[in-house]
Structures are given as structure tokens and as C-alpha cells.
Write a protein that holds these residues in place. Structure first.
Motif, PDB file in Angstrom:
ATOM      1  N   ARG A   9       1.116  -1.056   0.006  1.00 23.52           N
ATOM      2  CA  ARG A   9      -0.165   0.151  -0.370  1.00 23.52           C
ATOM      3  C   ARG A   9       1.145   0.988  -0.064  1.00 23.52           C
ATOM      4  O   ARG A   9       0.814   2.131  -0.345  1.00 23.52           O
ATOM      5  CB  ARG A   9      -1.308   0.236   1.045  1.00 23.52           C
ATOM      6  N   PHE A  91      -2.194   3.157  -9.899  1.00 24.00           N
ATOM      7  CA  PHE A  91      -3.627   2.581  -9.230  1.00 24.00           C
ATOM      8  C   PHE A  91      -3.621   1.592 -10.350  1.00 24.00           C
ATOM      9  O   PHE A  91      -3.600   2.097 -11.773  1.00 24.00           O
ATOM     10  CB  PHE A  91      -4.811   3.556  -9.519  1.00 24.00           C
ATOM     11  N   PHE A 105     -11.527  -0.652  -9.430  1.00 29.12           N
ATOM     12  CA  PHE A 105     -10.196   0.274  -9.187  1.00 29.12           C
ATOM     13  C   PHE A 105      -9.290  -0.682  -7.797  1.00 29.12           C
ATOM     14  O   PHE A 105     -10.106  -0.881  -6.925  1.00 29.12           O
ATOM     15  CB  PHE A 105      -9.687   1.342  -8.908  1.00 29.12           C
ATOM     16  N   GLY A 106      -7.917  -0.655  -7.590  1.00 30.03           N
ATOM     17  CA  GLY A 106      -7.562  -1.345  -6.590  1.00 30.03           C
ATOM     18  C   GLY A 106      -7.199  -0.264  -5.326  1.00 30.03           C
ATOM     19  O   GLY A 106      -7.964   1.227  -5.823  1.00 30.03           O
ATOM     20  N   GLN A 107      -7.134  -0.734  -3.694  1.00 28.66           N
ATOM     21  CA  GLN A 107      -6.409   0.736  -3.962  1.00 28.66           C
ATOM     22  C   GLN A 107      -5.655   1.426  -3.734  1.00 28.66           C
ATOM     23  O   GLN A 107      -5.005   2.921  -3.331  1.00 28.66           O
ATOM     24  CB  GLN A 107      -6.691   0.068  -1.556  1.00 28.66           C
ATOM     25  N   GLY A 108      -4.870   1.386  -4.479  1.00 27.83           N
ATOM     26  CA  GLY A 108      -3.370   1.708  -4.770  1.00 27.83           C
ATOM     27  C   GLY A 108      -2.287   1.106  -3.750  1.00 27.83           C
ATOM     28  O   GLY A 108      -2.262   1.307  -3.200  1.00 27.83           O
ATOM     29  N   ARG A 110       0.967   3.955  -2.702  1.00 24.61           N
ATOM     30  CA  ARG A 110       1.405   5.610  -2.584  1.00 24.61           C
ATOM     31  C   ARG A 110       3.409   5.770  -2.850  1.00 24.61           C
ATOM     32  O   ARG A 110       3.572   4.798  -1.839  1.00 24.61           O
ATOM     33  CB  ARG A 110       0.888   6.119  -1.568  1.00 24.61           C
TER      34      ARG A 110
ATOM     35  N   TYR B  36     -16.613   8.883 -11.289  1.00 29.44           N
ATOM     36  CA  TYR B  36     -16.199   8.085  -9.771  1.00 29.44           C
ATOM     37  C   TYR B  36     -16.287   9.175  -9.298  1.00 29.44           C
ATOM     38  O   TYR B  36     -15.783  10.552  -9.191  1.00 29.44           O
ATOM     39  CB  TYR B  36     -14.691   8.296 -10.231  1.00 29.44           C
ATOM     40  N   GLN B  38     -13.652   9.710  -5.259  1.00 30.46           N
ATOM     41  CA  GLN B  38     -12.806   9.335  -4.751  1.00 30.46           C
ATOM     42  C   GLN B  38     -12.320   9.593  -3.069  1.00 30.46           C
ATOM     43  O   GLN B  38     -12.130  10.481  -3.338  1.00 30.46           O
ATOM     44  CB  GLN B  38     -11.132   9.283  -5.407  1.00 30.46           C
ATOM     45  N   GLY B  41      -7.092   8.343   0.709  1.00 28.69           N
ATOM     46  CA  GLY B  41      -6.421   7.374   0.832  1.00 28.69           C
ATOM     47  C   GLY B  41      -7.052   5.932  -0.047  1.00 28.69           C
ATOM     48  O   GLY B  41      -6.716   4.742  -0.054  1.00 28.69           O
ATOM     49  N   LYS B  42      -7.786   6.149  -0.845  1.00 29.53           N
ATOM     50  CA  LYS B  42      -8.994   4.785  -1.351  1.00 29.53           C
ATOM     51  C   LYS B  42      -8.782   4.571  -3.311  1.00 29.53           C
ATOM     52  O   LYS B  42      -8.465   5.936  -3.885  1.00 29.53           O
ATOM     53  CB  LYS B  42      -9.909   4.693  -1.251  1.00 29.53           C
ATOM     54  N   GLY B  43      -9.283   3.886  -3.866  1.00 27.77           N
ATOM     55  CA  GLY B  43      -8.683   3.827  -5.261  1.00 27.77           C
ATOM     56  C   GLY B  43     -10.519   5.190  -5.765  1.00 27.77           C
ATOM     57  O   GLY B  43     -11.167   4.813  -4.478  1.00 27.77           O
ATOM     58  N   PRO B  44     -10.552   5.275  -6.811  1.00 31.09           N
ATOM     59  CA  PRO B  44     -11.572   5.138  -7.139  1.00 31.09           C
ATOM     60  C   PRO B  44     -12.694   4.522  -7.264  1.00 31.09           C
ATOM     61  O   PRO B  44     -12.511   3.097  -7.545  1.00 31.09           O
ATOM     62  CB  PRO B  44     -10.745   5.684  -8.886  1.00 31.09           C
TER      63      PRO B  44
END
Lengths: 114, 112
Positions: A9, A91, A105-108, A110, B36, B38, B41-44
Motif C-alpha cells: 500500500r 492504481f 480499481f484497487g486501493q493503490g 503510494r 468516479y 474517490q 486514501g482509497k481508489g476510485p
């Protein structure tokens, strides 16, 4: 039914190191997309892959960046010799078939380059 | 070139009010438009989409309007709630390409 899983993450790298970002698509999804998001900006397309094939890499920088989606295992976005300008959120999205409007989409990840 | 942009960078509303978020696009060949959400701290998160052959689509508490004449897209949120606080992006997709082109985003803040 797990969603798109990205790890790590958070990733901190020193300038010149390599960064490897992983994306496990949703079960049954064979299409993966990578996007980059700079602070206070929208997402920018990087690359679109299907299993074992790169379909569209028009958004990938010509140097240092590469992506793969092997037959087994997660998709990997690899950044070699990172620079401070690579700091961003990356992402991954996946879809079951052609057509990114159905992508999740995933949480990405950073990435911070120090 | 391609571009998708938002008119307002921030919007602050009171809980219960209706919110309208606007977006301009420049590619008349776009097939799909998507909104979208967002959170920090999260994804779209997909909210709603609309095809280019439609001018209105409704979901739960949300409505998307498409005006192809002036290349304008809007998202209307009814009875805005604190949980709607987030950054909202419009994005477009056009035939022949799998990529989405995102706007810069607009931050919605809902005050209780």
C-alpha cells in the motif's frame, strides 16, 4: 469475493532504487490497467494488459518503466532507477472483458521517493 | 488533443442540499462518460456512467446529464450526505481505446 488487491500500500524508495508494484485482479478478470495519480490531479492512463500481452502502453514513459501480466501471478509495474518525480499513487484496475467502463480499481500503491 | 476538465475545484454544501458537479470534455468521439468518487486514501469508486447516445441517466440519489452540443457533463447528487464527501472525477472513454481520460477532480465537502 476479494476486490482488486494491490501491494504494498505504501512504498518508500531512495533515488536510484527499483520499485515493484503488484496488482492481483479480481477473480475471473483477465484485463488489467495501470494508472498514475499525482497529488491534486486526476488519474493518468499508463498501460493496458491482458494475460501475457501488453495491449496499449501509450501512457508509459519510454524509459525505466515496464509492466507485465504473466500467465500465473499478479501484474507487476516496475520502475527502475526511481527519481523524485516518480512519487505518486499508482492504481490498478481490472475487468472481466474488454471495456474499461466495467473496471474495478484497487486501493493503490503510494510510492514515495526520497 | 484530448482533455477532460472540471469547472470547480471545490464545492461545500450543507447536508440535505442537492449538489451539482460539472465537467467539460473536448473529445466528441467519446463513447462513454463515467463519474468516479474517490475518498481519501482509497481508489476510485464507480458511481454512474452514461453512453454518448443518451442525455440522462439516473441511479440511486445520482443523476448524470450529458449535453453533447456543448460537450458538458454533470453529476447531480440529491440530498447530499456527509458520506458523500470525497473528490469526484469525470472520465471519458472512446471507441478504439481502452484507456480512460480523467479530469482533475473536484472536492465535495458536506457540512452537517
Amino acid at each position: 469475493n476479494a476486490g482488486v488487491m494491490q501491494n504494498p500500500r505504501h512504498l518508500v524508495r531512495r533515488r536510484g532504487q527499483e520499485a515493484r508494484l503488484r496488482c492481483s485482479p479480481m477473480k475471473g478478470h483477465s484485463h488489467v490497467y495501470w494508472y498514475r495519480q499525482l497529488p491534486e490531479e486526476g488519474l493518468k492512463f499508463m498501460v493496458y494488459l491482458q494475460k501475457e500481452n501488453i495491449i496499449d502502453e501509450s501512457g508509459m514513459p519510454k524509459e525505466r518503466f515496464s509492466a507485465e501480466f504473466p500467465k500465473e501471478g499478479p501484474s507487476i509495474l516496475r520502475i527502475q532507477q526511481v527519481v523524485r518525480g516518480d512519487s505518486a499513487a499508482y492504481f490498478c484496475a481490472s475487468s472481466p472483458q474488454k471495456g474499461s467502463v466495467e473496471a474495478f480499481f484497487g486501493q493503490g500503491t503510494r510510492l514515495t521517493v526520497v | 488533443g484530448e482533455s477532460v476538465g472540471l469547472h470547480l475545484p471545490t464545492l461545500s454544501v450543507q447536508e440535505g442540499d442537492n449538489s451539482i458537479i460539472n465537467c467539460a470534455y473536448s473529445n466528441s468521439a467519446s463513447d462513454y462518460f463515467i463519474w468516479y468518487k474517490q475518498e481519501s486514501g482509497k481508489g476510485p469508486q464507480f458511481i454512474i456512467d452514461i453512453r454518448s447516445n443518451m442525455d440522462k441517466r439516473q441511479g440511486q440519489r445520482v443523476t448524470v446529464l450529458l449535453n453533447k452540443t456543448v460537450k458538458h457533463l454533470s453529476l447531480q447528487i440529491a440530498a447530499t450526505q456527509p458520506g458523500d464527501s470525497a473528490v469526484y472525477f469525470c472520465a471519458e472513454n472512446h471507441g478504439g481505446s481502452e484507456k480512460l481520460v480523467f479530469g482533475k477532480g473536484m472536492k465535495l465537502t458536506v457540512n452537517p
